[in-house]
Design a protein around this motif. Sequence first.
Motif, PDB file in Angstrom:
ATOM      1  N   ALA A  57       0.850  -1.114  -0.027  1.00 41.71           N
ATOM      2  CA  ALA A  57      -0.004  -0.101   0.073  1.00 41.71           C
ATOM      3  C   ALA A  57       0.859   1.348  -0.026  1.00 41.71           C
ATOM      4  CB  ALA A  57      -0.752  -0.007   1.255  1.00 41.71           C
ATOM      5  N   VAL A  58       1.870   1.320   1.013  1.00 43.85           N
ATOM      6  CA  VAL A  58       2.818   2.258   0.789  1.00 43.85           C
ATOM      7  C   VAL A  58       3.678   2.680  -0.531  1.00 43.85           C
ATOM      8  CG1 VAL A  58       4.797   3.247   1.703  1.00 43.85           C
ATOM      9  CG2 VAL A  58       3.308   2.366   3.399  1.00 43.85           C
ATOM     10  N   VAL A  59       4.044   1.500  -1.086  1.00 38.20           N
ATOM     11  CA  VAL A  59       4.501   1.819  -2.386  1.00 38.20           C
ATOM     12  C   VAL A  59       3.632   2.076  -3.561  1.00 38.20           C
ATOM     13  CG1 VAL A  59       5.634   0.291  -4.334  1.00 38.20           C
ATOM     14  CG2 VAL A  59       6.316  -0.313  -2.109  1.00 38.20           C
ATOM     15  N   LEU A  60       2.350   1.621  -3.408  1.00 40.16           N
ATOM     16  CA  LEU A  60       1.230   1.981  -4.519  1.00 40.16           C
ATOM     17  C   LEU A  60       1.190   3.828  -4.359  1.00 40.16           C
ATOM     18  CD1 LEU A  60      -1.231  -0.854  -4.615  1.00 40.16           C
ATOM     19  CD2 LEU A  60       0.591  -0.110  -6.253  1.00 40.16           C
ATOM     20  N   VAL A  61       1.003   4.107  -2.979  1.00 41.57           N
ATOM     21  CA  VAL A  61       0.884   5.481  -2.683  1.00 41.57           C
ATOM     22  C   VAL A  61       1.958   6.327  -3.261  1.00 41.57           C
ATOM     23  CG1 VAL A  61       0.801   7.337  -0.956  1.00 41.57           C
ATOM     24  CG2 VAL A  61      -0.711   5.173  -0.789  1.00 41.57           C
ATOM     25  N   LEU A  62       3.362   5.902  -2.981  1.00 38.08           N
ATOM     26  CA  LEU A  62       4.568   6.703  -3.494  1.00 38.08           C
ATOM     27  C   LEU A  62       4.332   6.758  -5.006  1.00 38.08           C
ATOM     28  CD1 LEU A  62       7.099   5.335  -1.169  1.00 38.08           C
ATOM     29  CD2 LEU A  62       5.853   7.312  -1.107  1.00 38.08           C
ATOM     30  N   LEU A  63       4.104   5.402  -5.584  1.00 39.50           N
ATOM     31  CA  LEU A  63       4.036   5.538  -7.123  1.00 39.50           C
ATOM     32  C   LEU A  63       3.040   6.668  -7.794  1.00 39.50           C
ATOM     33  CD1 LEU A  63       4.069   1.812  -7.689  1.00 39.50           C
ATOM     34  CD2 LEU A  63       5.885   3.446  -8.044  1.00 39.50           C
ATOM     35  N   VAL A  64       1.761   6.693  -7.085  1.00 38.74           N
ATOM     36  CA  VAL A  64       0.943   7.755  -7.348  1.00 38.74           C
ATOM     37  C   VAL A  64       1.385   9.206  -6.957  1.00 38.74           C
ATOM     38  CG1 VAL A  64      -1.365   8.609  -6.937  1.00 38.74           C
ATOM     39  CG2 VAL A  64      -0.838   6.129  -6.952  1.00 38.74           C
ATOM     40  N   ARG A  67       4.264   9.835  -9.953  1.00 40.14           N
ATOM     41  CA  ARG A  67       4.102   9.216 -11.054  1.00 40.14           C
ATOM     42  C   ARG A  67       4.856   9.943 -12.203  1.00 40.14           C
ATOM     43  NH1 ARG A  67      -0.462  11.354  -9.232  1.00 40.14           N
ATOM     44  NH2 ARG A  67      -1.523  12.835 -10.605  1.00 40.14           N
ATOM     45  N   ASN A  68       4.935  11.288 -12.056  1.00 44.46           N
ATOM     46  CA  ASN A  68       5.543  12.295 -13.239  1.00 44.46           C
ATOM     47  C   ASN A  68       6.983  12.130 -13.375  1.00 44.46           C
ATOM     48  OD1 ASN A  68       2.732  12.896 -13.903  1.00 44.46           O
ATOM     49  ND2 ASN A  68       2.932  14.921 -12.695  1.00 44.46           N
ATOM     50  N   LEU A  70       8.741   9.665 -12.036  1.00 42.61           N
ATOM     51  CA  LEU A  70       9.018   8.005 -12.486  1.00 42.61           C
ATOM     52  C   LEU A  70       8.767   7.830 -13.951  1.00 42.61           C
ATOM     53  CD1 LEU A  70       7.366   6.238  -9.574  1.00 42.61           C
ATOM     54  CD2 LEU A  70       9.860   6.531 -10.017  1.00 42.61           C
ATOM     55  N   ALA A  71       7.664   8.484 -14.641  1.00 38.30           N
ATOM     56  CA  ALA A  71       7.390   8.459 -15.985  1.00 38.30           C
ATOM     57  C   ALA A  71       8.801   9.189 -16.762  1.00 38.30           C
ATOM     58  CB  ALA A  71       6.337   9.133 -16.258  1.00 38.30           C
ATOM     59  N   ASP A  72       9.218  10.173 -16.483  1.00 39.66           N
ATOM     60  CA  ASP A  72      10.494  10.817 -17.107  1.00 39.66           C
ATOM     61  C   ASP A  72      11.614   9.797 -16.893  1.00 39.66           C
ATOM     62  OD1 ASP A  72       8.741  13.078 -17.757  1.00 39.66           O
ATOM     63  OD2 ASP A  72       9.417  14.203 -15.904  1.00 39.66           O
ATOM     64  N   ALA A  73      11.811   9.242 -15.897  1.00 41.28           N
ATOM     65  CA  ALA A  73      13.050   8.504 -15.649  1.00 41.28           C
ATOM     66  C   ALA A  73      12.889   7.338 -16.497  1.00 41.28           C
ATOM     67  CB  ALA A  73      13.085   8.183 -14.100  1.00 41.28           C
ATOM     68  N   ILE A  74      11.877   6.563 -16.580  1.00 41.23           N
ATOM     69  CA  ILE A  74      11.681   5.464 -17.226  1.00 41.23           C
ATOM     70  C   ILE A  74      11.773   5.608 -18.869  1.00 41.23           C
ATOM     71  CG2 ILE A  74      10.056   3.726 -18.065  1.00 41.23           C
ATOM     72  CD1 ILE A  74       8.918   3.796 -15.371  1.00 41.23           C
ATOM     73  N   SER A  75      11.492   6.767 -19.181  1.00 39.46           N
ATOM     74  CA  SER A  75      11.819   7.286 -20.729  1.00 39.46           C
ATOM     75  C   SER A  75      12.997   7.428 -20.890  1.00 39.46           C
ATOM     76  CB  SER A  75      10.790   8.327 -20.946  1.00 39.46           C
ATOM     77  OG  SER A  75      11.203   9.483 -20.427  1.00 39.46           O
ATOM     78  N   ASN A  76      14.149   7.614 -19.984  1.00 42.07           N
ATOM     79  CA  ASN A  76      15.388   7.876 -20.195  1.00 42.07           C
ATOM     80  C   ASN A  76      15.942   6.682 -21.090  1.00 42.07           C
ATOM     81  OD1 ASN A  76      18.595   7.596 -19.769  1.00 42.07           O
ATOM     82  ND2 ASN A  76      17.903   9.497 -18.483  1.00 42.07           N
ATOM     83  N   PRO A  77      16.701   6.725 -22.018  1.00 46.98           N
ATOM     84  CA  PRO A  77      17.184   5.680 -22.810  1.00 46.98           C
ATOM     85  C   PRO A  77      18.098   4.789 -22.204  1.00 46.98           C
ATOM     86  CG  PRO A  77      17.373   7.728 -24.167  1.00 46.98           C
ATOM     87  CD  PRO A  77      16.873   7.997 -22.725  1.00 46.98           C
ATOM     88  N   ARG A  78      19.008   5.543 -21.078  1.00 55.19           N
ATOM     89  CA  ARG A  78      20.229   4.762 -20.337  1.00 55.19           C
ATOM     90  C   ARG A  78      19.340   3.718 -19.554  1.00 55.19           C
ATOM     91  NH1 ARG A  78      25.096   6.749 -20.146  1.00 55.19           N
ATOM     92  NH2 ARG A  78      25.263   6.317 -17.893  1.00 55.19           N
TER      93      ARG A  78
END
Length: 362
Positions: A57-64, A67-68, A70-78
């Motif tokens: 539950a804590v992890v899901l709250v942190l993801l919410v 989220r912005n 994290l989305a930018d980080a995931i789009s990083n090619p590296r």
Amino acid sequence: MTSVDPETQEAREATGQEAREATGQEAREATGQEARETKEAPRRLFGDRIGSVEVLAVVLVLLVLFRNPLADAISNPRLQTWTTVFVSVMVQAVPFLVFGVALSAVIAVYVPRSFWSKALPKHPALAVPVASGAGVILPGCECGAVPIAGSLIRRGVTPAAALAFLLAAPAINPIVLTATAVAFPNNPEMVVGRGVASLIVAMIMGWLWLRLGRADWIRLPHRPDLDGVPRGQAFWAAVRHDVVHAGGFLVVGAMAAATINVVVPERWLQTLADNPVLSIIALAVLAVLLSICSEADAFVAASLSQFSLTSRLVFLVVGPMVDLKLISMQAGVFGRRFALRFAPSTFAVCILIAVAVGVVLL
């Protein structure tokens, strides 16, 4: 004045002593009960413990909340490259890891330990190569080989043979050699080179122990905790223990391999790879630091494509015999005096034999 019989007086005093002790006991129990209630009050408010549901539950709250970013980080090619390497190593290695751990638990639980002492020759020098070859029938990683080697010594097997088995088992068993073949589909000579070099190292270290080893360097291990436990329960306990520990090291190794491919500049790796001596030393040290299980290290070695096959063979020979987790386990089972002498010697012999075999076969 009425006289009191001495025996009656003693009985009264004993009765009074018992009453006082009972009162004191009741007072102590009441105090202890109050203390327990005081300690348990927060538990009643917050639950008995924080479980996986609360953590999720804590992890899901942190993801919410984040989220912005994290989305930018995931789009990083590296990061995408890192994720690709990590997932590919895990997907290829996990089936071999689980299968190897399960078979290792079967052998450890259902095969009597007395079998090993009966199967080996009585002469120590002959027992070493037989014990080394017996590593073929133990499809598991070094995590399982250490306690089994300790049990062999405790059951009367000569330490030289038990140590040869300890080194050979994680490196020449069918699961590891099959994983190596899958990781190097275009280089079948890597499978032969790994098996031959590992077998030679195991026998050399066993014979060296016969020549130079001392009995007081080994602290005999305690009886395993699974003794006396029903076989089914012991089997699942061994599987859970090995999967958790070996799987954890596999994850760390896969993360390290992915990080090396992304963080370390290509020119640095290429500089090491172009130098034959530095490439061998670098991958030998890397094998010690990564501490990857033998069922999975071939996939990590295959990902280090900048390096020569000989240097990667050194990586595959050193890893199952000398790494951080193995050194710590040896120190815990056999004692620190043993580990401080055995690990450096094995490391040097691994490099020399792997290079020699690589020059001949690769």
